[in-house]
Design an enzyme around this catalytic site. Structure first.
Site, short mmCIF file in Angstrom:
data_model
loop_
_atom_site.label_atom_id
_atom_site.label_comp_id
_atom_site.label_asym_id
_atom_site.label_seq_id
_atom_site.Cartn_x
_atom_site.Cartn_y
_atom_site.Cartn_z
CG PHE A 71 -2.21 0.95 0.95
CD1 PHE A 71 -3.37 -0.01 1.02
CD2 PHE A 71 -2.63 1.92 0.89
CE1 PHE A 71 -4.38 -0.47 0.59
CE2 PHE A 71 -3.90 2.30 0.72
CZ PHE A 71 -5.07 0.92 -0.09
CD GLN A 120 -6.30 10.80 2.56
OE1 GLN A 120 -7.41 9.61 3.52
NE2 GLN A 120 -4.93 10.22 3.13
CG HIS A 137 -10.14 8.98 -4.42
ND1 HIS A 137 -10.41 9.55 -6.30
CD2 HIS A 137 -9.57 7.84 -4.25
CE1 HIS A 137 -9.83 8.67 -6.83
NE2 HIS A 137 -9.59 7.66 -5.35
CG LEU A 158 -13.63 6.91 -4.90
CD1 LEU A 158 -12.57 6.23 -3.94
CD2 LEU A 158 -12.91 8.14 -5.22
CD GLU A 203 -5.31 7.42 -7.25
OE1 GLU A 203 -5.54 5.80 -6.65
OE2 GLU A 203 -5.24 8.53 -6.80
NE ARG A 222 -5.45 8.73 -4.29
CZ ARG A 222 -5.55 7.87 -3.19
NH1 ARG A 222 -5.84 8.59 -2.02
NH2 ARG A 222 -6.01 7.18 -3.10
CG HIS A 246 -12.09 9.18 0.93
ND1 HIS A 246 -12.61 7.70 0.32
CD2 HIS A 246 -10.91 8.32 1.38
CE1 HIS A 246 -12.41 6.86 0.54
NE2 HIS A 246 -11.06 6.50 0.89
CD GLU A 299 -13.84 9.24 9.06
OE1 GLU A 299 -14.12 8.05 8.45
OE2 GLU A 299 -14.21 9.95 7.75
NE ARG A 310 -7.91 7.87 6.42
CZ ARG A 310 -7.65 6.70 5.29
NH1 ARG A 310 -7.35 6.11 5.41
NH2 ARG A 310 -8.38 6.88 4.28
#
Lengths: 81, 587
Positions: B119, B240, B242, B252, B255, B286, B353, B387, B398
């Site tokens: 990741f 954050q 996207h 979404l 990518e 991003r 997001h 959260e 994050r």
């Protein structure tokens, strides 16, 4: 009708994709369902979010016990919406 | 209006990963725990988490909590509290192993150990090379976690209050938290849940933005309740985004579409990324892509009648590539953008997001707020995790997979600390005579409002304003007018009217009460963003393009009372490790 309000709230889900599809379904189709179809819809809403999304996108068929014409019609409507 | 009172040792608001992990800790210790949830627990938004749980198990190669800690601090752009981050990374492996023992169906290696996936942002040896650290259950990690924790809680006799919405925090005159008021949707009755310890695990408030990947339930209920009860909200300017969510829907677009050769166009049909990132073009990181999109829209080169989005073109890839390499994209584009991407481009916008800020806590999950000169005085009996909380482990940005790590580790830690608190503080304190008065007044106002504002209209105006004035790339003129506009909308939100006054499953009432929570978060976000004159992590300002550690290496605290802002220092001292000094962040 309180039954419909309950169904409306059960369309609040953990996945945005389902929120959006179910909101459209409520707006466009809920009023025209027969009682049997409404019950079939309520039972479909018992599925977990990931399964329901797979059903909506055609990757999964409705669960066992839901082979009837009512469930089939609801699923067809959800897939087309 | 007499309000019925029910007593529990602990009340937990929210039944996602954090709430259920904490509940388990308490129920297994023998305490009477009530967990309130607006929806059935396994339909919480945790279900949308696909990526996995970051934990340095070292199953795929050498790994260490210290490297995970470094990655998290660097990812946070040095705004994360280093004591809380050390705690997160040290506890993560144990939290994952516990979950494994609860029956979580993790993916496995051939030797039987938990498989870990690569990741972005996770590295070996302080940024030297990528490491596989994400523990997952196919692309359904959140789903599997919810089911595992729910089953385990049923076994431990946790009391679930499903389709209940918490309304307000109940506090004693000295500030101690004594529970919540709550609405049972099925009957429309309001109760006071009297607790010796209370935890908020209500998730994020991503629905304050027009373009959001968050489910409709993510209305920041815990944040609204905390703000109304005088608790500040921390670092709310950090959200954050996207780059490619479907315009008008939020869903979404991976990518991978740009990875396979898709690219972005403005209204003139120009491939604008060539101007912003001549080498990487549409494959730039991003934040670079999001900022370029926001600039094109701001400068009038957006597409559509409102000039509010850009287009993602992939029709040149051919049907075969789209179907084979990008499964699901065609369905999503058809369903949510009404276009077939093998023929027409998809309208997209930068889409919110994840909320990095929240209710301020320490690493035990105890809520902390300024009192008598102490910037981090514990609010007795009050906890927050997941959260909705700000420990702060994500700081300004994050790292992927750390959201599930956060809710597991701090859900568990909060539960554990609550067990200790309950043992040291036996018995329920007496409720103040006016304990439910505030809630009653709020509900009466809503019931009796005439010639008021329409809930959906006010909510839509709030979302549009947040998106246009406080989006992924922030401009000083827009922020300044945004502060005024959101305040005006907030005044309208105080005069909402509902036409349906029935009691049973009155969704109009629920949505009006949700707006009361959203609007507090919107104000906190706009005010905090306007005030922070630097760019750090996800807070990106056109007029202050650089991070400013001299003036802004500090946490924001927003208070509802007078929209007041205060600041508090970042914890740069870890529990045992050496401090990671702020450095320029490059990948």
């Amino acid at each position: 009708m309180r039954d419909l309000d309950r169904i409306r709230w059960h369309c609040r889900r953990g996945l945005l994709e389902l929120d959006l599809v179910l909101a459209r379904f409520l707006e466009q189709r809920l009023g025209e369902l027969s009682e049997a179809e409404r019950h079939a819809f309520e039972r479909l809403l018992q599925c977990s979010d990931n399964d329901l999304w797979d059903i909506v996108t055609g990757r999964l068929e409705p669960p066992a016990g839901e082979e009837g014409a009512e469930a089939a019609r609801i699923v067809a409507l959800l897939r087309g919406i | 209006m007499a309000i019925a009172i029910r007593k529990f040792d602990a009340v937990i608001v929210g039944a996602g990963g954090a709430g259920m992990r904490a509940a388990l800790q308490l129920a297994e210790a023998g305490f009477r725990v009530a967990v309130l949830s607006k929806v059935f627990p396994t339909r919480s938004h945790t279900v949308a988490a696909q990526g996995g749980i970051g934990a340095a198990l070292g199953n795929m190669g050498e790994d260490s909590w210290l490297w995970h800690m470094y990655d998290t601090i660097k990812g946070s752009d040095y705004l994360g509290d280093q004591d809380a981050i050390e705690f997160l990374c040290r506890m993560a492996p144990q939290a994952v192993i516990e979950l494994e023992h609860f029956g979580m169906p993790f993916d496995r290696n051939d030797n039987g150990t938990v498989y870990q996936r690569p990741f972005g942002g996770h590295s070996q040896n302080f940024g030297e090379r990528p490491v596989q650290r994400s523990c997952c259950a196919a692309d359904r990690t959140g789903h599997a976690m919810l089911h595992t924790l729910y089953q385990r809680n049923v076994r431990a006799n946790t009391h679930f209050f499903v389709e209940w919405m918490a309304l307000d925090l109940v506090r004693a005159a000295d500030g101690q938290v004594l529970g919540v008021t709550a609405l049972e949707m099925e009957t429309g009755e309001v109760y006071l849940l009297h607790a010796r310890a209370t935890l908020f695990a209500t998730g994020g408030a991503g629905r304050i933005f027009a373009a959001s990947t968050n489910a409709f339930i993510n209305t920041g209920d815990g944040l609204g309740m905390a703000a109304r009860a005088g608790i500040p909200l921390e670092d709310m300017e950090f959200w954050q985004f996207h780059p490619t969510g479907v315009a008008g829907a939020g869903v979404l677009i991976t990518e991978g579409v740009r990875g396979e050769g898709g690219y972005l166009l403005n209204k003139n049909g120009e491939r604008f990324m060539e101007r912003y990132a001549p080498t990487m073009k549409d494959l730039a990181s991003r934040d670079v892509v999001s900022r370029a999109m926001a600039t094109e829209i701001k400068e009038g080169r957006g597409c559509g009648p409102e000039a509010d989005h850009v287009l993602l073109k992939l029709d040149h890839l051919g049907v075969e590539v789209v179907e084979k390499r990008l499964p699901g994209i065609r369905e999503i584009a058809k369903k949510f953008a009404n276009v077939d991407p093998v023929k027409e481009p998809i309208p997209v916008v930068p889409t919110v997001h994840y909320q990095m800020g929240g209710i301020p806590t320490n690493y035990h999950g105890e809520v902390v707020a300024p009192r008598a000169g102490d910037l981090e005085a514990v609010v007795p009996g009050f906890y927050a995790a997941g959260e909705c909380a700000c420990a702060s482990v994500h700081g300004a940005n994050r790292l992927g997979t750390n959201s599930l790590t956060d809710l597991l580790v701090f859900g568990r830690a909060s539960g554990e600390h609550m067990v200790q608190f309950l043992r040291e503080n036996p018995g329920h304190r007496e409720l103040p005579a006016d304990a439910a008065e505030y809630t009653r007044a709020r509900l009466d106002r809503l019931e009796n409002q005439r010639d008021g504002e329409n809930v959906y209209q006010v909510a839509a105006d709030m979302r549009r304003t947040m998106q246009a004035h406080c989006g992924v790339f922030r401009f000083p003129d827009l922020l300044a007018t945004g502060v005024t506009r959101i305040r005006e909308i907030s005044e309208r939100a105080a005069r909402t009217e509902i036409k349906d006054h029935s009691k049973v499953f009155n969704t109009a009432r629920v949505e009006a009460l949700e707006l009361d929570n959203l609007i507090e978060v919107a104000r906190a976000t706009m005010d905090s963003a306007e005030a922070r004159e630097e760019s750090r992590g996800a807070h990106d300002r056109e007029d202050f393009p650089k991070r400013d550690d001299v003036n802004w290496l500090k946490h924001t605290l927003w208070f509802k009372d007078g929209d007041r802002l205060e600041y508090k220092p970042v914890h740069l001292k870890p529990l045992t490790a050496a401090t990671f000094e702020p450095k320029v962040r490059t990948y």
